[in-house]
Design a protein around this motif. Structure first.
Motif, PDB file in Angstrom:
ATOM      1  N   ALA A   8     -31.342  88.361  20.082  1.00 27.25           N
ATOM      2  CA  ALA A   8     -30.510  87.224  19.673  1.00 27.25           C
ATOM      3  C   ALA A   8     -30.241  87.143  18.171  1.00 27.25           C
ATOM      4  CB  ALA A   8     -31.148  85.921  20.144  1.00 27.25           C
ATOM      5  N   ASN A   9     -31.028  87.864  17.375  1.00 25.36           N
ATOM      6  CA  ASN A   9     -30.824  87.820  15.924  1.00 25.36           C
ATOM      7  C   ASN A   9     -29.826  88.860  15.432  1.00 25.36           C
ATOM      8  OD1 ASN A   9     -32.692  89.835  16.687  1.00 25.36           O
ATOM      9  ND2 ASN A   9     -33.339  90.060  14.568  1.00 25.36           N
ATOM     10  N   GLY A  10     -29.206  89.608  16.319  1.00 26.26           N
ATOM     11  CA  GLY A  10     -28.261  90.646  15.891  1.00 26.26           C
ATOM     12  C   GLY A  10     -26.895  90.082  15.525  1.00 26.26           C
ATOM     13  N   PHE A  11     -26.087  90.903  14.870  1.00 27.91           N
ATOM     14  CA  PHE A  11     -24.745  90.524  14.410  1.00 27.91           C
ATOM     15  C   PHE A  11     -23.899  89.924  15.534  1.00 27.91           C
ATOM     16  CE2 PHE A  11     -20.337  92.520  13.739  1.00 27.91           C
ATOM     17  CZ  PHE A  11     -19.856  91.491  12.944  1.00 27.91           C
ATOM     18  N   ILE A  12     -23.768  90.668  16.620  1.00 26.25           N
ATOM     19  CA  ILE A  12     -22.931  90.190  17.733  1.00 26.25           C
ATOM     20  C   ILE A  12     -23.642  89.045  18.468  1.00 26.25           C
ATOM     21  CG2 ILE A  12     -21.919  90.796  19.975  1.00 26.25           C
ATOM     22  CD1 ILE A  12     -21.554  93.661  18.906  1.00 26.25           C
ATOM     23  N   ALA A  13     -24.947  89.221  18.688  1.00 28.02           N
ATOM     24  CA  ALA A  13     -25.685  88.272  19.539  1.00 28.02           C
ATOM     25  C   ALA A  13     -25.661  86.841  19.002  1.00 28.02           C
ATOM     26  CB  ALA A  13     -27.125  88.740  19.724  1.00 28.02           C
ATOM     27  N   VAL A  31     -36.316  87.744  20.441  1.00 28.15           N
ATOM     28  CA  VAL A  31     -36.396  88.471  19.169  1.00 28.15           C
ATOM     29  C   VAL A  31     -37.703  89.265  19.186  1.00 28.15           C
ATOM     30  CG1 VAL A  31     -35.041  86.836  17.794  1.00 28.15           C
ATOM     31  CG2 VAL A  31     -37.495  86.458  18.057  1.00 28.15           C
ATOM     32  N   ARG A  32     -37.810  90.235  18.251  1.00 26.26           N
ATOM     33  CA  ARG A  32     -39.012  91.080  18.277  1.00 26.26           C
ATOM     34  C   ARG A  32     -40.224  90.405  17.653  1.00 26.26           C
ATOM     35  NH1 ARG A  32     -37.748  97.366  17.208  1.00 26.26           N
ATOM     36  NH2 ARG A  32     -35.899  96.819  15.978  1.00 26.26           N
ATOM     37  N   SER A  33     -39.981  89.475  16.723  1.00 26.34           N
ATOM     38  CA  SER A  33     -41.110  88.785  16.082  1.00 26.34           C
ATOM     39  C   SER A  33     -40.709  87.360  15.745  1.00 26.34           C
ATOM     40  CB  SER A  33     -41.519  89.521  14.806  1.00 26.34           C
ATOM     41  OG  SER A  33     -40.434  89.493  13.895  1.00 26.34           O
ATOM     42  N   ASP A  35     -40.968  85.709  13.165  1.00 26.02           N
ATOM     43  CA  ASP A  35     -40.300  85.679  11.889  1.00 26.02           C
ATOM     44  C   ASP A  35     -38.766  85.759  12.035  1.00 26.02           C
ATOM     45  OD1 ASP A  35     -40.758  85.635   9.162  1.00 26.02           O
ATOM     46  OD2 ASP A  35     -40.159  87.760   9.035  1.00 26.02           O
ATOM     47  N   LYS A  36     -38.320  86.618  12.951  1.00 22.97           N
ATOM     48  CA  LYS A  36     -36.884  86.826  13.141  1.00 22.97           C
ATOM     49  C   LYS A  36     -36.213  85.664  13.873  1.00 22.97           C
ATOM     50  CE  LYS A  36     -37.219  91.787  12.800  1.00 22.97           C
ATOM     51  NZ  LYS A  36     -36.727  93.090  13.172  1.00 22.97           N
ATOM     52  N   GLY A  37     -37.056  84.769  14.437  1.00 20.47           N
ATOM     53  CA  GLY A  37     -36.494  83.628  15.132  1.00 20.47           C
ATOM     54  C   GLY A  37     -36.277  82.414  14.235  1.00 20.47           C
ATOM     55  N   LYS A 161     -25.863 111.228  19.234  1.00 12.88           N
ATOM     56  CA  LYS A 161     -27.131 110.598  19.614  1.00 12.88           C
ATOM     57  C   LYS A 161     -26.912 109.131  19.988  1.00 12.88           C
ATOM     58  CE  LYS A 161     -29.773 113.605  16.548  1.00 12.88           C
ATOM     59  NZ  LYS A 161     -30.404 113.686  15.206  1.00 12.88           N
ATOM     60  N   TYR A 162     -26.173 108.411  19.154  1.00 12.27           N
ATOM     61  CA  TYR A 162     -25.906 106.996  19.457  1.00 12.27           C
ATOM     62  C   TYR A 162     -25.068 106.871  20.733  1.00 12.27           C
ATOM     63  CZ  TYR A 162     -23.902 102.348  19.372  1.00 12.27           C
ATOM     64  OH  TYR A 162     -23.488 101.086  19.739  1.00 12.27           O
ATOM     65  N   ARG A 163     -24.022 107.686  20.816  1.00 12.55           N
ATOM     66  CA  ARG A 163     -23.136 107.585  21.979  1.00 12.55           C
ATOM     67  C   ARG A 163     -23.872 107.917  23.273  1.00 12.55           C
ATOM     68  NH1 ARG A 163     -18.031 110.534  18.900  1.00 12.55           N
ATOM     69  NH2 ARG A 163     -17.394 108.690  17.704  1.00 12.55           N
ATOM     70  N   SER A 165     -26.973 107.367  23.815  1.00 15.01           N
ATOM     71  CA  SER A 165     -27.854 106.233  24.148  1.00 15.01           C
ATOM     72  C   SER A 165     -27.073 105.148  24.883  1.00 15.01           C
ATOM     73  CB  SER A 165     -28.536 105.663  22.888  1.00 15.01           C
ATOM     74  OG  SER A 165     -27.682 104.807  22.140  1.00 15.01           O
ATOM     75  N   LYS A 166     -25.845 104.921  24.465  1.00 16.17           N
ATOM     76  CA  LYS A 166     -25.044 103.879  25.118  1.00 16.17           C
ATOM     77  C   LYS A 166     -24.568 104.335  26.504  1.00 16.17           C
ATOM     78  CE  LYS A 166     -24.466 100.397  23.484  1.00 16.17           C
ATOM     79  NZ  LYS A 166     -25.421  99.256  23.537  1.00 16.17           N
ATOM     80  N   THR A 167     -24.208 105.609  26.622  1.00 18.83           N
ATOM     81  CA  THR A 167     -23.755 106.125  27.914  1.00 18.83           C
ATOM     82  C   THR A 167     -24.886 106.073  28.935  1.00 18.83           C
ATOM     83  OG1 THR A 167     -22.291 107.649  26.734  1.00 18.83           O
ATOM     84  CG2 THR A 167     -22.680 108.110  29.066  1.00 18.83           C
ATOM     85  N   MET A 195     -15.663  99.328  17.165  1.00 22.70           N
ATOM     86  CA  MET A 195     -16.270  98.786  15.949  1.00 22.70           C
ATOM     87  C   MET A 195     -16.017  97.288  15.840  1.00 22.70           C
ATOM     88  SD  MET A 195     -15.645 101.365  12.781  1.00 22.70           S
ATOM     89  CE  MET A 195     -14.690 102.708  13.459  1.00 22.70           C
ATOM     90  N   VAL A 196     -17.083  96.543  15.625  1.00 21.01           N
ATOM     91  CA  VAL A 196     -16.983  95.086  15.591  1.00 21.01           C
ATOM     92  C   VAL A 196     -17.063  94.603  14.141  1.00 21.01           C
ATOM     93  CG1 VAL A 196     -17.979  92.931  16.423  1.00 21.01           C
ATOM     94  CG2 VAL A 196     -18.098  94.991  17.855  1.00 21.01           C
ATOM     95  N   PHE A 197     -16.065  93.825  13.741  1.00 20.44           N
ATOM     96  CA  PHE A 197     -15.995  93.291  12.373  1.00 20.44           C
ATOM     97  C   PHE A 197     -15.898  91.769  12.415  1.00 20.44           C
ATOM     98  CE2 PHE A 197     -13.345  97.354  11.664  1.00 20.44           C
ATOM     99  CZ  PHE A 197     -14.451  98.097  11.264  1.00 20.44           C
ATOM    100  N   THR A 212     -24.628  98.107  11.235  1.00 20.90           N
ATOM    101  CA  THR A 212     -23.831  99.321  10.980  1.00 20.90           C
ATOM    102  C   THR A 212     -22.325  99.078  10.845  1.00 20.90           C
ATOM    103  OG1 THR A 212     -25.513 100.683  12.034  1.00 20.90           O
ATOM    104  CG2 THR A 212     -23.295 101.625  11.893  1.00 20.90           C
ATOM    105  N   SER A 213     -21.727  98.350  11.785  1.00 22.96           N
ATOM    106  CA  SER A 213     -20.265  98.203  11.726  1.00 22.96           C
ATOM    107  C   SER A 213     -19.823  97.332  10.546  1.00 22.96           C
ATOM    108  CB  SER A 213     -19.721  97.631  13.040  1.00 22.96           C
ATOM    109  OG  SER A 213     -20.315  96.378  13.342  1.00 22.96           O
ATOM    110  N   SER A 214     -20.606  96.295  10.237  1.00 24.36           N
ATOM    111  CA  SER A 214     -20.260  95.445   9.087  1.00 24.36           C
ATOM    112  C   SER A 214     -20.397  96.236   7.790  1.00 24.36           C
ATOM    113  CB  SER A 214     -21.168  94.215   9.030  1.00 24.36           C
ATOM    114  OG  SER A 214     -21.008  93.440  10.196  1.00 24.36           O
TER     115      SER A 214
END
Ligand code: NDP
Length: 328
Positions: A8-13, A31-33, A35-37, A161-163, A165-167, A195-197, A212-214
């Motif tokens: 939930a703490n990510g750019f899109i989320a 969230v992973r910790s 702190d990030k919440g 590698k990234y692609r 992972s998504k596939t 790419m999300v901006f 990454t995209s920002s």
């Protein structure tokens, strides 16, 4: 209803959380910790107990989401690494695939009220690098990147590698559902953005700590010689809205949906800036005649979700204003 948003703490989320809350949903974000919440809780303080944060320290562990899925009506799975710095492809593949299968397995066992799971996939799971210009649709799968990673391992390109992972993650979601559909009361939707901006409302300490995209967009405006390249793009508010509409539109069930505003050259971002912009101008117009090797047909997103995309001028103006406010 109540919706679980992973990562939930990510750019899109964060934009997904905001869109859901604005439309009256309750949201549980993972969230992973702890702190990030903290920042998230501040951002959404006005929603009181309609917004809660839970910790899921390691999404690759079996049963990681067992508690988190209890009592929710839907799941938006966004947590997945997006970067081009992995040496070992497993750094991306493991959390992408295990995180996806894990959240579905938890939903199968404990998500008794879940009706729909939306997977944030990517056009990375759709495209392959073509030898001549091609328009890709939801019928296309990126087996090319998977093959490259299988054959070359650590020597595969960072993009592959990234692609891969998504596939592999998206495919695992469809496979999981088809195997267990008789036992579960939910269906799956995959959304595939490029790419999300757009403006940033998640916690970012500095321009160099952006997602990454920002970061790509920021480099185009601030780093000399960076306005070279192309791709397809979408505004973060449009993909976030698509995540909400994807829950609401019955017909979206079982569909992959490309969420793209169109192909562009990096120079087009500079050209779309308001005249008052103090940023570099690149070579105005240089992107206009580019032949895009890769394009996406996003007609299904309009037909099924009724999406009405932001223009590049709107996205760029709002993003520049956001940087200004942040003092970047
Ligand atoms: P961010 O990097 O801003 O957010 C990623 C989220 O995933 C964060 O919450 C992050 O948590 C979490 N995450 C990353 N790695 C792991 C891991 N190993 N274990 C657990 N959680 C992890 O990225 P975006 O918002 O851009 O991306 C969100 C989703 O959208 C991803 O699935 C991405 O693939 C997809 N996507 C993004 C596009 C884009 O252009 N931005 C385009 C297409 C798809 P933490 O903060 O703790 O690291």
């Amino acid at each position: 209803g109540k919706v679980l948003v992973s990562g939930a703490n990510g750019f899109i989320a964060v934009w997904v959380v905001r869109s859901l809350l604005e439309q009256g949903y309750s949201v549980r974000g993972t969230v992973r910790s702890a702190d990030k919440g903290k920042h998230l809780k501040e951002v959404f303080a006005s929603y009181g107990d309609k917004f809660e944060v839970v910790e899921v320290p390691d999404i690759t562990l079996e049963g990681a989401f067992d508690e988190a899925v209890k009592g929710v009506d839907a799941i938006e799975h966004t947590a997945s690494p997006f970067h081009f710095k992995a040496e070992d492809p497993a750094e991306l593949l493991e959390p992408a695939v295990k995180g996806t299968v894990g959240i579905l397995e938890s939903a199968r066992k404990h998500g008794t009220s879940v009706k729909r799971v939306i997977i944030t996939s990517s056009v990375a799971a759709v495209l392959s690098v073509p030898s001549s210009p091609q328009v890709f649709t939801e019928a296309d799968w990126n087996d090319q990147a998977v093959k490259e990673v299988e054959e070359k391992g650590r020597e595969a390109s960072n993009a592959a590698k990234y692609r891969a992972s998504k596939t592999l993650a998206e495919r695992a979601a469809w496979d999981f559902h088809s195997k267990h559909k008789a036992e579960v009361a939910w269906d799956v939707v995959a959304l595939n953005p490029p790419m999300v901006f757009g403006p940033i409302i998640h916690e970012v300490s500095s321009p160099h700590a952006q997602n990454t995209s920002s970061q790509t967009m920021y480099d185009v405006f601030t780093k000399e010689g960076s306005a070279v390249g192309s791709g397809s793009w979408v505004d973060v508010r449009d993909i976030a809205l698509a995540q909400v509409l994807g829950l609401q539109k019955e017909e979206a069930g079982g569909e992959r949906i490309i969420i793209s505003a169109g192909a562009f050259s990096f120079q087009d971002l500079l050209d779309a800036a308001p005249p008052s912009s103090k940023h570099q101008k690149g070579t105005p117009g240089a992107g206009k005649d580019a032949v895009h090797q890769i394009r996406f047909n996003a007609e299904k997103s309009v037909r099924l979700l009724g999406l009405n995309y932001h223009t590049m001028a709107e996205t760029v103006a709002d993003t520049l204003e956001d940087w200004e406010k942040k003092g970047w």
